[in-house]
Scaffold this motif. Structure first.
Motif, PDB file in Angstrom:
ATOM      1  N   ASP A 182       2.424   1.898  -3.630  1.00 32.90           N
ATOM      2  CA  ASP A 182       0.766   2.220  -3.950  1.00 32.90           C
ATOM      3  C   ASP A 182       0.605   3.585  -3.553  1.00 32.90           C
ATOM      4  OD1 ASP A 182       1.421  -0.118  -5.604  1.00 32.90           O
ATOM      5  OD2 ASP A 182      -0.117  -1.404  -4.151  1.00 32.90           O
ATOM      6  N   ARG A 242       1.077  -1.043   0.177  1.00 28.50           N
ATOM      7  CA  ARG A 242      -0.023  -0.400   0.034  1.00 28.50           C
ATOM      8  C   ARG A 242       1.149   1.516  -0.063  1.00 28.50           C
ATOM      9  NH1 ARG A 242      -5.723  -0.942   1.537  1.00 28.50           N
ATOM     10  NH2 ARG A 242      -5.223   1.188   2.115  1.00 28.50           N
ATOM     11  N   SER A 269      -1.331   4.769  -1.396  1.00 27.76           N
ATOM     12  CA  SER A 269      -2.655   4.177  -1.125  1.00 27.76           C
ATOM     13  C   SER A 269      -2.995   5.507   0.004  1.00 27.76           C
ATOM     14  CB  SER A 269      -3.242   3.023  -0.927  1.00 27.76           C
ATOM     15  OG  SER A 269      -2.774   1.974  -1.991  1.00 27.76           O
TER      16      SER A 269
END
Ligand code: PGA
Length: 307
Positions: A142, A139, A144
């Protein structure tokens, strides 16, 4: 002459395809029919003049053209997120959703801190993801979430780190263990006892093994368990000794455990708020960071005293 460009919907589809690697799953997650997913991706292939995915066994893989579109999609959606942040910041309001992803060790203390923060800013929402280290690392890569919590920050991503809270690792044993009567236990002695260790990649595991290695000893690893909670139960049941964050003992009371007075312990590190540098901090994220720096330690100390 007009240049044809992918639509926002097609870019969303490419992102979803990279994540779910299945046309049916993409259709399900985006609430559209599978034929519609196929048609939109075919249109996208026609637009760029190359296939954007191929099948590898039963999973879908992006082609090089698909990956190039994915990079573009990630940049565009990141810019749109940053635009929203800019507008909120211009309006000067601390509102919206704060998203935080943390390793399981942080589950013991973060809810207490979030509760205090939400009380201070009642108009906000919090999305908290608790998962294993691998998931949280993905995460972070990414980009996120607004924040991640680590004491050992994984390498490979450009981040801003803000240490805000002590993290002490201690050795725990069953209450009636023979070592629990000692006033001091050496690492040499400890190395003869079986240990239950966290999984590979765990920050707690890495810090423990580093200390033993630096002092010239080898831990006798009897078992690997990927959960502090399960390790506490296993230690209490007499399966071995373990190293755990003190926070996991302060907030999750486990009867039958004792902290041993071992030389070189506690291992001291710090919990860090970690942000991916690609994300522009919102006013809400800035408020959270400041709140944690100013109040984090005190809130937890009060919470421990109440336990
Ligand atoms: P863990 O600890 O990976 O052992 O859960 C978190 C950290 O030290 O970063």
């Amino acid at each position: 002459m007009s240049v044809k460009q992918p639509t926002i919907r097609q870019l969303q589809l490419i992102q979803a395809l990279a994540r779910y690697q299945s046309l049916s799953l993409v259709a399900e997650k985006l609430y559209i029919s599978q034929p519609s997913v196929s048609i939109q991706l075919k249109n996208l292939s026609d637009l760029v003049g190359l296939p954007v995915y191929h099948m590898k066994g039963r999973t879908v893989e992006l082609t090089d053209a698909g990956k190039a579109i994915l990079r573009c999609a990630n940049q565009i959606f990141q810019s749109l997120d940053n635009l929203k942040t800019d507008i909120d910041n211009l309006q000067g309001v601390v509102t919206g959703t704060l998203s935080i992803a943390v390793v399981t060790t942080a589950q013991y203390f973060l809810p207490v801190l979030l509760a205090a923060f939400a009380k201070r800013y009642p108009r906000i929402e919090v999305a908290l993801e608790i998962a294993n280290r691998e998931t949280i690392h993905a995460r972070l890569r990414d980009n996120s979430d607004d924040f991640y919590l680590f004491s050992q920050v994984p390498p490979g991503v450009e981040v801003v780190e803000t240490p805000f809270l002590d993290n002490e690792l201690v050795v725990v044993a069953p209450e009636r263990h023979e070592l629990s009567l000692q006033s001091s236990v050496s690492l040499a002695r400890l190395s003869h006892y079986p240990f239950i260790l966290r999984e590979h990649g765990s920050g707690t595991r890495a810090a423990t093994q580093k200390l033993f290695h630096q002092q010239g000893f080898v831990l006798s690893e009897k078992m690997t368990i990927a959960s502090s909670e399960a390790i506490k139960q296993a230690v209490a049941a007499g399966l071995g000794l373990a190293v755990l964050s003190r926070h996991s003992l302060d907030f999750g009371v486990t009867p039958g455990l004792k902290i041993l007075p071992v030389e070189h312990f506690p291992i001291k590190s710090q919990w860090r708020l970690v942000q991916n540098t690609a994300r522009k901090p919102s006013l809400l994220a800035q408020a959270f960071q400041q709140f944690m720096l100013e109040n984090g330690m005190e809130i937890l100390a009060n919470a421990v005293n109440r336990c």
